[in-house]
Design an enzyme around this catalytic site. Structure first.
Site, mmCIF file in Angstrom:
data_model
loop_
_atom_site.group_PDB
_atom_site.id
_atom_site.type_symbol
_atom_site.label_atom_id
_atom_site.label_comp_id
_atom_site.label_asym_id
_atom_site.label_seq_id
_atom_site.Cartn_x
_atom_site.Cartn_y
_atom_site.Cartn_z
ATOM 1 N N ASP A 51 -8.046 -5.180 0.044
ATOM 2 C CA ASP A 51 -8.594 -6.010 -1.032
ATOM 3 C C ASP A 51 -8.208 -7.471 -0.940
ATOM 4 O O ASP A 51 -8.690 -8.289 -1.713
ATOM 5 C CB ASP A 51 -8.140 -5.453 -2.399
ATOM 6 C CG ASP A 51 -8.830 -4.150 -2.698
ATOM 7 O OD1 ASP A 51 -10.016 -4.042 -2.354
ATOM 8 O OD2 ASP A 51 -8.188 -3.245 -3.239
ATOM 9 N N HIS A 90 0.849 -1.195 0.000
ATOM 10 C CA HIS A 90 0.000 0.000 0.000
ATOM 11 C C HIS A 90 0.872 1.226 0.000
ATOM 12 O O HIS A 90 1.934 1.231 0.623
ATOM 13 C CB HIS A 90 -0.909 0.005 1.238
ATOM 14 C CG HIS A 90 -2.074 0.921 1.087
ATOM 15 N ND1 HIS A 90 -1.992 2.263 1.347
ATOM 16 C CD2 HIS A 90 -3.332 0.680 0.669
ATOM 17 C CE1 HIS A 90 -3.164 2.805 1.107
ATOM 18 N NE2 HIS A 90 -3.999 1.874 0.690
HETATM 19 N N1 ACO Z 1 4.139 -7.721 -4.821
HETATM 20 C C1 ACO Z 1 5.483 -7.743 -4.967
HETATM 21 N N2 ACO Z 1 6.277 -6.668 -4.785
HETATM 22 C C2 ACO Z 1 5.675 -5.513 -4.445
HETATM 23 C C3 ACO Z 1 4.280 -5.428 -4.268
HETATM 24 C C4 ACO Z 1 3.503 -6.580 -4.466
HETATM 25 N N3 ACO Z 1 2.175 -6.540 -4.309
HETATM 26 N N4 ACO Z 1 3.956 -4.157 -3.936
HETATM 27 C C5 ACO Z 1 5.105 -3.475 -3.908
HETATM 28 N N5 ACO Z 1 6.155 -4.292 -4.209
HETATM 29 C C6 ACO Z 1 7.571 -3.927 -4.211
HETATM 30 C C7 ACO Z 1 7.946 -3.148 -5.451
HETATM 31 O O1 ACO Z 1 8.363 -3.995 -6.490
HETATM 32 C C8 ACO Z 1 9.043 -2.243 -4.933
HETATM 33 O O2 ACO Z 1 10.194 -3.036 -4.815
HETATM 34 P P1 ACO Z 1 11.663 -2.356 -5.035
HETATM 35 O O3 ACO Z 1 11.814 -1.373 -3.920
HETATM 36 O O4 ACO Z 1 12.613 -3.493 -4.963
HETATM 37 O O5 ACO Z 1 11.628 -1.712 -6.397
HETATM 38 C C9 ACO Z 1 8.587 -1.923 -3.497
HETATM 39 O O6 ACO Z 1 7.773 -3.053 -3.095
HETATM 40 C C10 ACO Z 1 7.767 -0.634 -3.383
HETATM 41 O O7 ACO Z 1 6.676 -0.715 -4.289
HETATM 42 P P2 ACO Z 1 6.070 0.513 -5.089
HETATM 43 O O8 ACO Z 1 5.338 0.002 -6.275
HETATM 44 O O9 ACO Z 1 7.141 1.526 -5.309
HETATM 45 O O10 ACO Z 1 5.073 1.080 -4.016
HETATM 46 P P3 ACO Z 1 3.885 2.075 -4.323
HETATM 47 O O11 ACO Z 1 3.581 2.767 -3.042
HETATM 48 O O12 ACO Z 1 4.180 2.908 -5.514
HETATM 49 O O13 ACO Z 1 2.684 1.102 -4.747
HETATM 50 C C11 ACO Z 1 0.843 -0.397 -4.632
HETATM 51 C C12 ACO Z 1 1.674 0.669 -3.881
HETATM 52 C C13 ACO Z 1 0.433 0.136 -6.003
HETATM 53 C C14 ACO Z 1 -0.419 -0.657 -3.828
HETATM 54 C C15 ACO Z 1 1.697 -1.674 -4.761
HETATM 55 O O14 ACO Z 1 2.040 -2.163 -3.486
HETATM 56 C C16 ACO Z 1 0.967 -2.763 -5.575
HETATM 57 O O15 ACO Z 1 1.058 -2.781 -6.791
HETATM 58 N N6 ACO Z 1 0.236 -3.690 -4.869
HETATM 59 C C17 ACO Z 1 -0.531 -4.703 -5.582
HETATM 60 C C18 ACO Z 1 -1.848 -4.101 -6.079
HETATM 61 C C19 ACO Z 1 -2.834 -3.842 -4.966
HETATM 62 O O16 ACO Z 1 -3.075 -4.674 -4.099
HETATM 63 N N7 ACO Z 1 -3.456 -2.647 -5.016
HETATM 64 C C20 ACO Z 1 -4.495 -2.258 -4.055
HETATM 65 C C21 ACO Z 1 -4.015 -1.164 -3.145
HETATM 66 S S1 ACO Z 1 -5.250 -0.810 -1.944
HETATM 67 C C22 ACO Z 1 -6.332 0.172 -2.782
HETATM 68 O O17 ACO Z 1 -6.044 0.883 -3.684
HETATM 69 C C23 ACO Z 1 -7.695 0.062 -2.355
#
Ligand code: ACO
Length: 461
Positions: free
Chosen positions: A397, A340
């Protein structure tokens, strides 16, 4: 309906207006509470900016004067990871501590003790309603829980396999055509009327989006039912059967809608605020919010989680294989429902939903193998250094889709249910933005394209 008066005395006579007045005062207090300054040095020049402190001691540097004072320097922050777009009195969340509150009330209390409409009222108008206020709000919503019959023709034009989020966004936008006058936000009566209109009509569109997919006749709710009961009846009623509401399903839906009702300046809410900041109407702003919510990185994650869990099940239930894929930087796969932008601790909503999933499936006597797969993934992730180091926890979710599925809601409707829950949050944020007279949202950029070059006619290119 409310009577509008421009005199300040009316704010106190009318409970709705009193709530607004209190909220506006609070916002002003936040802005006046600037005790410190931040200094920024660019070359030999030093610029000073006031610090703004919120009621929970969050601090922001107010850079409003930066560009003018520095003759053109701006800040850049893709994804707005460090940028506050507004001050707001609606929702407080502390992502490090896993705290979420609406209007000062803990999400845990609201999910346990309130119903969705009470929470909607609190979000929109500033505090929990009295019995009388709630009754009036509900009566006014019910009065508006009907849409123009011609909307059915628009729905008819969609193919049956259209995604219901696209249908919902289009129909919500179409409501503008049937309610063309723009809302005069100076008039609390007009604002209120627009709010009860969309609160009334939206569940009808939600139900129709699903009924269209299932080939069921389009129906309306009943004046006798409460808000959430009406949603269930409109969604599930069949023409040849008496419909009865299962209290377990009703309670679960109330809880899910409350947990989704607001989440401060997320992608869809920021969309609603920015679209509304151009003075586009409420329906148009909400329609834009629905489109933003649809994406799998935001609300669309609930559908993506269920599809992911299904795929893991079909693939033999090997959670370790999918954990490895999620960690592999060469693999685009992400563990959906994990991570998140603001929660770097357990999402408090996920905690409540996980318990609810066990309860609802138990009470309904549903055995769903994907619940076990979800729990297995969670256990592995919580002890895996990749997820621990990046503070990736289950989000709202991760378990919600499992409950929706047990309730008989098709997968493609999951994000629509999220939108139904988020509606009061979007309304509250739109209303706050308009009452605070926020300027049009218009970010700047740093241009990185070509410098001026000579135009060549097409024969010379
Ligand atoms: N699975 C694997 N790796 C992940 C995940 C995941 N679900 N989420 C983040 N990471 C990793 C990234 O690859 C990144 O790794 P790095 O530092 O080695 O490059 C690090 O964790 C940070 O991730 P970001 O994408 O930079 O974090 P951001 O805050 O931009 O994104 C997000 C948050 C979009 C929710 C992300 O965690 C994601 O894609 N999760 C899966 C989708 C999801 O569940 N979305 C619902 C969110 S809740 C809502 O909107 C109601």
């Amino acid at each position: 309906m409310l009577r509008y008066s421009k005199t300040i005395g009316c704010f106190f006579k009318n409970p709705l207006k009193k709530a607004i007045f209190v909220r506006l005062q609070k916002t002003q207090k936040i802005i006046q509470n600037m005790s410190d300054i931040a200094k920024l040095q660019i070359g030999n020049d030093t610029y000073e900016f006031p610090l703004i402190k919120g009621t929970e001691d969050e601090v922001a540097i107010d850079v409003k004067t930066l560009r003018g004072a520095s003759k053109g320097v701006i800040t850049i922050d893709p994804g707005y990871k460090n940028t506050g777009a507004c001050t707001s009195g609606i929702t407080f969340l502390d992502g490090e501590k896993g705290i979420l509150r609406y209007r000062g009330y803990a999400i845990e209390d609201l999910a346990e003790k309130a119903d969705f409409l009470e929470v909607a009222y609190a979000l929109i108008f500033g505090d929990l309603p009295t019995k009388e206020q709630l009754k009036k709000f509900h009566d006014d919503i019910k009065e508006n829980a009907i849409v123009d019959e011609e909307v059915k023709k628009i729905l008819d034009a969609f193919p049956k396999n259209a995604h219901p989020m696209g249908v919902l966004s289009s129909l919500t936008s179409a409501l503008t055509a049937f309610n063309p006058s723009s809302v005069n936000v100076e008039s609390e009566e007009e604002m209120y009327n627009a709010i009860v209109k969309i609160m009334g009509k939206f569940p009808v569109l939600v139900a129709w989006a699903m009924r269209k997919k299932k080939g069921l006749p389009l129906n309306y709710g009943s004046m006798k039912l409460d808000y959430v009961e009406n949603v269930l009846q409109m969604m599930f009623e069949k023409p040849h059967e008496e419909f009865s509401i299962n209290p377990i399903v009703k309670d679960a839906l109330d809880k899910l809608l409350i947990l989704h009702a607001d989440h401060e300046q997320n992608c869809s809410t920021s969309t609603v605020r920015i679209v509304g900041s151009s003075h586009a109407g409420l329906f148009a702003s909400i329609s834009a919010g629905i489109s933003a919510l649809w994406g799998p990185l935001h609300g669309g994650a609930n559908q993506a989680v269920l599809e992911m869990l299904e795929a893991i099940k079909e693939d033999g239930g090997d959670t370790k294989k999918y954990m490895a894929k999620a960690k592999d930087k060469n693999d685009p796969f992400r563990l959906m429902g994990f991570g998140h932008r603001v929660y770097k601790n357990f999402d408090p909503r996920a905690k409540i939903i996980k318990v609810a999933a066990d309860q609802v499936l138990g009470d309904l006597g549903v055995e769903d193998p994907i619940l076990e797969i979800a729990k297995g993934l969670e256990q592995e992730a919580l002890k895996d250094p990749y997820f621990v180091d990046r503070k990736l926890y289950p989000n709202v979710d991760f378990y919600s889709g499992i409950i929706y599925r047990a309730m008989g809601i098709p997968v493609e409707m999951f994000t629509v249910m999220f939108a139904l829950g988020r509606l009061p949050g979007w309304i509250a944020q739109w209303r706050e933005m308009r009452l605070n007279k926020e300027p049009i949202g218009r970010p700047r950029q740093i241009y990185t394209g070509e410098n001026l070059r000579a135009f060549k006619t097409i024969s010379k290119r």
